[in-house]
Design an enzyme around this catalytic site. Structure first.
Site, mmCIF file in Angstrom:
data_model
loop_
_atom_site.group_PDB
_atom_site.id
_atom_site.type_symbol
_atom_site.label_atom_id
_atom_site.label_comp_id
_atom_site.label_asym_id
_atom_site.label_seq_id
_atom_site.Cartn_x
_atom_site.Cartn_y
_atom_site.Cartn_z
ATOM 1 N N LEU A 7 -14.124 4.897 10.129
ATOM 2 C CA LEU A 7 -13.704 6.178 10.694
ATOM 3 C C LEU A 7 -12.235 6.106 11.078
ATOM 4 C CD1 LEU A 7 -16.824 6.662 13.044
ATOM 5 C CD2 LEU A 7 -16.561 7.420 10.666
ATOM 6 N N ASN A 34 0.876 -1.176 0.000
ATOM 7 C CA ASN A 34 0.000 0.000 0.000
ATOM 8 C C ASN A 34 0.909 1.221 0.000
ATOM 9 O OD1 ASN A 34 -1.862 2.001 0.455
ATOM 10 N ND2 ASN A 34 -2.660 1.150 2.368
ATOM 11 N N GLU A 38 -8.053 -4.586 5.522
ATOM 12 C CA GLU A 38 -7.987 -4.394 4.061
ATOM 13 C C GLU A 38 -6.874 -5.244 3.449
ATOM 14 O OE1 GLU A 38 -7.819 -0.461 5.535
ATOM 15 O OE2 GLU A 38 -8.934 0.321 3.829
ATOM 16 N N ARG A 87 -2.807 -2.272 -3.186
ATOM 17 C CA ARG A 87 -3.986 -1.422 -3.000
ATOM 18 C C ARG A 87 -3.889 -0.289 -4.006
ATOM 19 N NH1 ARG A 87 -5.992 1.569 2.463
ATOM 20 N NH2 ARG A 87 -7.893 2.396 1.565
ATOM 21 N N ARG A 89 -9.253 16.468 5.832
ATOM 22 C CA ARG A 89 -10.106 16.791 4.666
ATOM 23 C C ARG A 89 -11.450 17.344 5.138
ATOM 24 N NH1 ARG A 89 -9.459 10.914 2.003
ATOM 25 N NH2 ARG A 89 -7.773 10.550 3.474
ATOM 26 N N HIS A 100 -12.679 3.324 0.114
ATOM 27 C CA HIS A 100 -12.607 2.420 1.275
ATOM 28 C C HIS A 100 -13.292 1.083 0.982
ATOM 29 C CE1 HIS A 100 -12.097 6.167 4.006
ATOM 30 N NE2 HIS A 100 -10.921 5.582 3.841
ATOM 31 N N ASP A 124 -5.690 14.327 14.846
ATOM 32 C CA ASP A 124 -5.727 13.013 15.486
ATOM 33 C C ASP A 124 -6.816 12.961 16.562
ATOM 34 O OD1 ASP A 124 -3.568 10.546 15.824
ATOM 35 O OD2 ASP A 124 -4.715 10.997 17.647
ATOM 36 N N MET A 125 -7.730 12.035 16.428
ATOM 37 C CA MET A 125 -8.871 11.975 17.344
ATOM 38 C C MET A 125 -8.444 11.746 18.785
ATOM 39 S SD MET A 125 -12.028 12.246 17.844
ATOM 40 C CE MET A 125 -12.985 12.171 16.348
ATOM 41 N N ILE A 168 -10.617 5.146 14.530
ATOM 42 C CA ILE A 168 -11.539 5.801 15.463
ATOM 43 C C ILE A 168 -12.704 4.860 15.786
ATOM 44 C CG2 ILE A 168 -13.090 7.768 15.784
ATOM 45 C CD1 ILE A 168 -11.301 9.329 13.765
HETATM 46 P P1 ADP Z 1 -5.806 5.510 8.401
HETATM 47 O O1 ADP Z 1 -7.008 6.104 7.747
HETATM 48 O O2 ADP Z 1 -4.538 6.312 8.227
HETATM 49 O O3 ADP Z 1 -5.619 4.019 8.199
HETATM 50 P P2 ADP Z 1 -6.541 4.734 11.098
HETATM 51 O O4 ADP Z 1 -7.624 3.836 10.666
HETATM 52 O O5 ADP Z 1 -5.327 4.124 11.715
HETATM 53 O O6 ADP Z 1 -6.085 5.721 9.957
HETATM 54 O O7 ADP Z 1 -7.162 5.778 12.140
HETATM 55 C C1 ADP Z 1 -6.406 6.791 12.724
HETATM 56 C C2 ADP Z 1 -7.316 7.553 13.676
HETATM 57 O O8 ADP Z 1 -7.766 6.667 14.726
HETATM 58 C C3 ADP Z 1 -6.621 8.722 14.378
HETATM 59 O O9 ADP Z 1 -7.482 9.848 14.409
HETATM 60 C C4 ADP Z 1 -6.428 8.199 15.801
HETATM 61 O O10 ADP Z 1 -6.390 9.202 16.764
HETATM 62 C C5 ADP Z 1 -7.670 7.355 15.948
HETATM 63 N N1 ADP Z 1 -7.530 6.450 17.096
HETATM 64 C C6 ADP Z 1 -6.702 5.398 17.230
HETATM 65 N N2 ADP Z 1 -6.808 4.870 18.462
HETATM 66 C C7 ADP Z 1 -7.727 5.606 19.132
HETATM 67 C C8 ADP Z 1 -8.291 5.579 20.437
HETATM 68 N N3 ADP Z 1 -7.921 4.672 21.341
HETATM 69 N N4 ADP Z 1 -9.228 6.497 20.742
HETATM 70 C C9 ADP Z 1 -9.624 7.428 19.853
HETATM 71 N N5 ADP Z 1 -9.132 7.514 18.609
HETATM 72 C C10 ADP Z 1 -8.196 6.621 18.259
#
Ligand code: ADP
Length: 394
Positions: A209, A9, A379, A93, A241, A181, A283-284, A329
């Protein structure tokens, strides 16, 4: 010697990989990792399926390893580290299959050239996705390669779900809703029968998410609508985005703020979403841990938009049997899931707070009319499955 399939990927500054070895009918994850910061401070790390470190290397600040350099390092690493496995194919991918590729495809030079036509449809992803394919053809022409598309799972959606209300001449150029996705949604659809057979036969909305976020309406295992459209900038707000935007805003940015196309591209892909709204982070996890009102306000918009899209996708399905949370998320944020489920009470979702805290796959109460789930996506495994299937068709 066991057969192994590598999954690649490639993004704008990273090359992620997984290696699966065959175990009867299923796959075992043998290694996964990535080379990142390819043009700034390259770093390579690989771990086995249990998370144990297999290899690591840093090149230092300012070094330009590039995609080709990263691929060469990965090939050398795989040759040395996986000597007891035979690499039988590589699955990639690829974000866009356009109108032509509604299924994964075994690659050759002609198909690779056809996929390059879609670079303008996904300018931030497609060229990077295709680069390692070309490089591998040059290095190992005999090694079978397969492309799996993020758009493919949505290609059977009804025409009304794919249409923009634009003149036909523009639609005919391929300007329509594709959805992305798809490998994540296809994986979730493939495991849903193990969790909820009724929903798998019925109507489910999957919420992917992560840094990139979208939602997909799935009827009896098939995508019928999604929040993403022509590009992966549509639909929900994301890490950086903006998600859907009145097209008049773009005109305002052009005419009044005198922004050019590249500046607008940067704005809508890299400076908006959770990062733009909060001014703190994309970052969430960081936002959830931050007490500033702007962090909360950004999360509030994200959750509000999820609720709006959930209603819209439930309408496209004509009802709802289940919702599934997945990706970074969706799989981890208990508080976000709890709020989304509370907001969806009108649709018949009733949360089991204890199960939600445990990340139990089923997070809805026993009597909930609509079941709710937190299911990790995979994936890479989906790509490995497609790759093996296509190699078997020789
Ligand atoms: P990508 O789209 O790059 O594959 P991911 O699926 O890894 O991304 O998701 C990344 C997001 O998930 C980030 O916003 C991160 O903060 C969030 N995240 C990961 N672990 C947690 C958690 N324990 N609580 C809240 N958010 C989380």
């Amino acid at each position: 010697m066991t057969d192994a399939i590598a999954v690649l990927n490639a993004g704008s500054s990273s090359l992620k990989f997984s290696v699966f070895t065959e175990r009867g009918d299923e796959f075992e994850l043998t290694a996964r990792g990535q080379a990142e910061g390819l043009y700034t401070a390259p770093r390579f790390v690989a771990r086995d399926g249990a998370g144990t470190l297999l290899g690591e290397k840093s090149w230092g600040d300012g070094v330009e390893l590039g995609h080709d350099g990263a691929l060469d390092h990965l090939i050398a690493f795989l040759r040395a580290g996986l000597a007891e496995h035979r690499l039988v194919g590589v699955g990639h991918r690829v974000v866009h299959g356009g109108l032509e590729y509604a299924q994964p495809v075994r690659l050759d030079a002609t198909i690779l050239a056809a996929l390059e036509k879609y670079i303008p449809l996904a300018p931030l992803h497609q060229a990077h996705n295709l680069a390692p394919i070309r490089a591998l053809f040059e290095r190992s022409p005999q090694l079978p390669q397969v492309a799996c598309f993020d758009t493919a799972f949505h290609s059977g959606a009804p025409p009304v779900a794919q249409a923009f209300a634009l003149p036909k001449a523009i639609t005919d150029r391929g300007v329509r809703r594709y959805g992305f996705h798809g490998l994540s949604y296809e994986y979730i659809a493939s495991v849903l029968p193990q969790h909820d057979e009724r929903a798998a036969r019925g109507r489910t909305v999957v919420l992917h998410l992560g840094n990139g976020s979208s939602m997909c309406a799935i009827a009896a295992g098939r995508s019928v609508a999604s929040t993403m459209g022509f590009t992966a900038a549509d639909g929900l707000p994301m890490g950086t985005r903006c998600g859907n935007l009145d097209p008049g805003v773009i005109l305002y940015l052009l005419d009044e703020l005198k922004m050019d196309a590249r500046a607008i591209e940067k704005l809508i892909y890299q400076q908006s979403g959770l990062l733009g709204m909060s001014g703190i982070s994309s970052d969430m996890r960081t936002l959830e841990a931050n007490a500033a009102p702007k962090a909360k306000a950004a999360i509030d918009v994200f959750i509000y938009r999820i609720g709006r899209e959930l209603g819209s996708l439930a309408a496209a399905l004509g009802g709802l049997d289940a919702i599934v949370f997945t990706a970074g998320i969706g799989e981890n944020s208990r508080s976000l899931r709890a709020r989304v489920c509370r907001d969806a009470a009108w649709l018949g979702v009733e949360l089991d707070a204890v199960a939600n805290e445990r990340n139990a796959p089923r997070i809805s109460a026993a009597g909930s009319r609509v079941s709710a789930w937190a299911i990790p996506t995979n994936e890479e495994l989906m790509i490995a499955r497609h790759t093996r299937r296509l190699l078997g068709e020789d």
